[in-house]
Design a protein around this motif. Structure first.
Motif, short mmCIF file in Angstrom:
data_model
loop_
_atom_site.label_atom_id
_atom_site.label_comp_id
_atom_site.label_asym_id
_atom_site.label_seq_id
_atom_site.Cartn_x
_atom_site.Cartn_y
_atom_site.Cartn_z
N ALA A 176 0.83 -1.21 0.00
CA ALA A 176 0.00 0.00 0.00
C ALA A 176 0.86 1.25 0.00
N TRP A 177 1.95 1.23 0.79
CA TRP A 177 2.75 2.45 0.88
C TRP A 177 3.55 2.69 -0.39
N ILE A 178 4.07 1.62 -0.98
CA ILE A 178 4.80 1.79 -2.25
C ILE A 178 3.86 2.31 -3.33
N ASP A 179 2.62 1.82 -3.34
CA ASP A 179 1.64 2.34 -4.29
C ASP A 179 1.39 3.82 -4.05
N SER A 180 1.36 4.23 -2.77
CA SER A 180 1.12 5.65 -2.47
C SER A 180 2.29 6.51 -2.91
N ILE A 181 3.51 5.97 -2.81
CA ILE A 181 4.68 6.70 -3.29
C ILE A 181 4.57 6.95 -4.80
N ARG A 182 4.19 5.91 -5.52
CA ARG A 182 4.05 6.06 -6.97
C ARG A 182 3.00 7.10 -7.31
N ARG A 183 1.91 7.07 -6.58
CA ARG A 183 0.86 8.06 -6.82
C ARG A 183 1.38 9.47 -6.52
N GLY A 184 2.19 9.59 -5.47
CA GLY A 184 2.75 10.89 -5.13
C GLY A 184 3.63 11.44 -6.23
N VAL A 185 4.44 10.57 -6.83
CA VAL A 185 5.28 11.01 -7.96
C VAL A 185 4.41 11.42 -9.15
N ASP A 186 3.37 10.63 -9.42
CA ASP A 186 2.48 10.95 -10.54
C ASP A 186 1.82 12.32 -10.35
N VAL A 187 1.36 12.58 -9.12
CA VAL A 187 0.68 13.85 -8.85
C VAL A 187 1.67 15.01 -9.01
N ALA A 188 2.89 14.84 -8.49
CA ALA A 188 3.89 15.91 -8.60
C ALA A 188 4.21 16.21 -10.06
N ARG A 189 4.38 15.16 -10.86
CA ARG A 189 4.69 15.37 -12.29
C ARG A 189 3.52 16.02 -13.02
N ALA A 190 2.31 15.59 -12.69
CA ALA A 190 1.13 16.16 -13.36
C ALA A 190 0.98 17.64 -13.02
N ALA A 191 1.44 18.02 -11.80
CA ALA A 191 1.36 19.42 -11.39
C ALA A 191 2.52 20.25 -11.94
N GLY A 192 3.41 19.61 -12.69
CA GLY A 192 4.53 20.33 -13.29
C GLY A 192 5.70 20.54 -12.36
N ARG A 193 5.78 19.77 -11.26
CA ARG A 193 6.89 19.95 -10.32
C ARG A 193 8.16 19.37 -10.92
N THR A 194 9.23 20.12 -10.87
CA THR A 194 10.52 19.66 -11.38
C THR A 194 11.47 19.27 -10.26
N HIS A 195 11.12 19.59 -9.04
CA HIS A 195 11.94 19.26 -7.87
C HIS A 195 11.03 18.61 -6.84
N VAL A 196 11.30 17.35 -6.50
CA VAL A 196 10.52 16.64 -5.48
C VAL A 196 11.47 16.18 -4.39
N ALA A 197 10.90 15.86 -3.23
CA ALA A 197 11.72 15.43 -2.09
C ALA A 197 11.13 14.17 -1.49
N GLY A 198 11.97 13.16 -1.31
CA GLY A 198 11.59 11.95 -0.59
C GLY A 198 12.02 12.09 0.86
N CYS A 199 11.05 12.03 1.77
CA CYS A 199 11.31 12.27 3.20
C CYS A 199 10.98 11.02 4.00
N THR A 200 11.76 10.78 5.04
CA THR A 200 11.53 9.59 5.86
C THR A 200 10.46 9.80 6.92
N GLY A 201 10.03 11.05 7.15
CA GLY A 201 9.01 11.32 8.15
C GLY A 201 8.70 12.79 8.24
N SER A 202 7.93 13.16 9.25
CA SER A 202 7.44 14.54 9.34
C SER A 202 8.57 15.52 9.66
N THR A 203 9.57 15.12 10.45
CA THR A 203 10.67 16.03 10.78
C THR A 203 11.49 16.35 9.55
N SER A 204 11.80 15.33 8.74
CA SER A 204 12.56 15.59 7.52
C SER A 204 11.74 16.39 6.52
N GLU A 205 10.43 16.18 6.53
CA GLU A 205 9.56 16.98 5.66
C GLU A 205 9.65 18.45 6.02
#
Length: 383
Positions: free
Chosen positions: A209-238
């Motif tokens: 489920a979580w890996i699927d949510s990561i893929r969806r997150g990348v798809d949404v960022a690309r669809a919104a035209g984001r050129t810089h994304v960040a993978g975070c391990t939790g809320s503090t790193s976010e």
């Protein structure tokens, strides 16, 4: 009650949303409450009863991000100068070993001016080795839960005319037995569990489920035209990434322990730049070649850290100390004391490992390592 917000629609649709909260909702998994949140609620109920003679049931607390969950009491006792309240932990859909455990807080009056004192009761461990965010000899109640309990004691004292000077003893029924299924014994936490939590909320993880949510997150960022994304391990790193780069929410990917899932999907669906941000110890695992950063599936390799420290100028004595350190944080602190840039070295090695997984995809990568407080302790250049 959880951190998620309403989302809907396919990636790229106007209704789709990205970021950490949208990912959580997309998994369909139910969040739960940390031991720290349960201990805070039990403390709040016990101190209220000590001042008023009545236990609030349910008892409502305020979490660090403003949520106000309510907890039913499973146990209560009021006697003279002390009161005890107990709450059964609900970890939601997370396979947490403490799910269903009874978390108790006993609050006892202390002389004026004493402040708040924390004690480890039965089932809560004591710190016996350096390298953790608490001094040796202290109850294994982490800094954020301590802060939450202090704040709620102060609020109850103001509301009901108390001094706020109390001893809080946290205990967990069968906690010493449960702790044998955790890393606590190896970390030198003896006698039971740690009282943990930075947000008060247990974010549930199902691998698929979580890996699927990561893929969806990348798809949404690309669809919104984001050129810089960040993978975070939790809320503090976010929070760290947002402060560093002011990225919008839909450019933030809650990768949790699944660094490999982010890298493999971005390899097939590139963005111009990927920042990876997380705790030093977790990212030292990525630097050593692990793509699953969960503590049950990969461990911090102190020998690897010692080799990096040598590369950064550590002498053999320091390298041996790093190799023998109790935790990744202890290894980092040893190197910081000797002006050896272990944080930067780990960040650089993690970036290089990420680039290897990306296999030449047109994605620039940088890595930021943080400590538990969110302070940047290492960073790589962009490559």
């Amino acid at each position: 009650m959880d951190e998620s917000s309403g989302t809907g629609g396919a990636p790229g649709s106007g209704a789709a949303k990205g970021g950490r909260r949208a990912q959580l909702e997309h998994t369909g998994l139910r969040p739960g409450w940390t031991t720290g949140a349960c201990a805070t609620a039990a403390t709040t109920a016990a101190y209220t009863a000590l001042l008023t003679g009545e236990f609030p049931d349910p008892v409502t607390i305020t979490l660090p991000k403003g949520q106000k969950p309510s907890f039913a009491l499973a146990a209560e006792r009021l006697s003279g100068q002390s009161a005890m309240a107990g709450i059964v932990k609900d970890a939601g859909d997370d396979p947490d070993v403490t799910h269903g455990a009874l978390i108790r807080a006993t609050v006892r009056r202390l002389p004026a001016g004493t402040g708040v004192v924390f004690r480890a009761g039965p089932g809560v461990g004591t710190v016996t080795r350096p390298g953790l965010p608490l001094p040796v000899g202290e109850a294994a109640i982490n800094p954020v839960p301590r802060r939450m309990m202090r704040e709620h004691v102060a609020e109850v004292a103001e509301r009901h005319g108390g001094s706020g000077d109390v001893e809080i003893t946290v205990s967990v029924d069968h906690g010493e037995e449960i702790a044998r299924s955790t890393w606590n014994p190896r970390l030198g936490i003896v006698g039971g569990l740690s009282v943990l939590g930075t947000t008060g909320i247990v974010v549930p993880y199902s691998c698929s489920a979580w890996i699927d949510s990561i893929r969806r997150g990348v798809d949404v960022a690309r669809a919104a035209g984001r050129t810089h994304v960040a993978g975070c391990t939790g809320s503090t790193s976010e929070r760290t990434v947002m402060a560093e780069y002011a990225l919008p929410e839909d450019a933030l990917l809650d990768m949790g322990d699944f660094a490999g899932a982010v890298l493999k999907y971005v390899r097939r669906h590139p963005v111009d730049r990927l920042t990876i941000c997380g705790g030093f110890a977790k990212l030292s695992k990525l630097a050593a070649g692990h793509l699953d950063l969960h503590s049950g599936r990969s461990q911090v390799d102190k020998g690897f850290l010692a080799a990096l420290a040598r590369d950064g100028g550590a002498d053999e004595r320091l390298a041996r100390e790093v190799a023998a350190a109790n935790t990744g944080l202890a290894a980092l602190q040893l190197c910081q004391g000797a002006a050896v840039p272990l944080g930067d070295l780990v960040a650089g090695a993690a970036r290089d490992e990420a680039l290897a997984v990306l296999r030449g995809a047109p994605v620039a990568v940088d890595v930021i390592c943080i400590d538990r407080a969110g302070t940047v302790v290492g960073r790589s250049s962009v490559r």
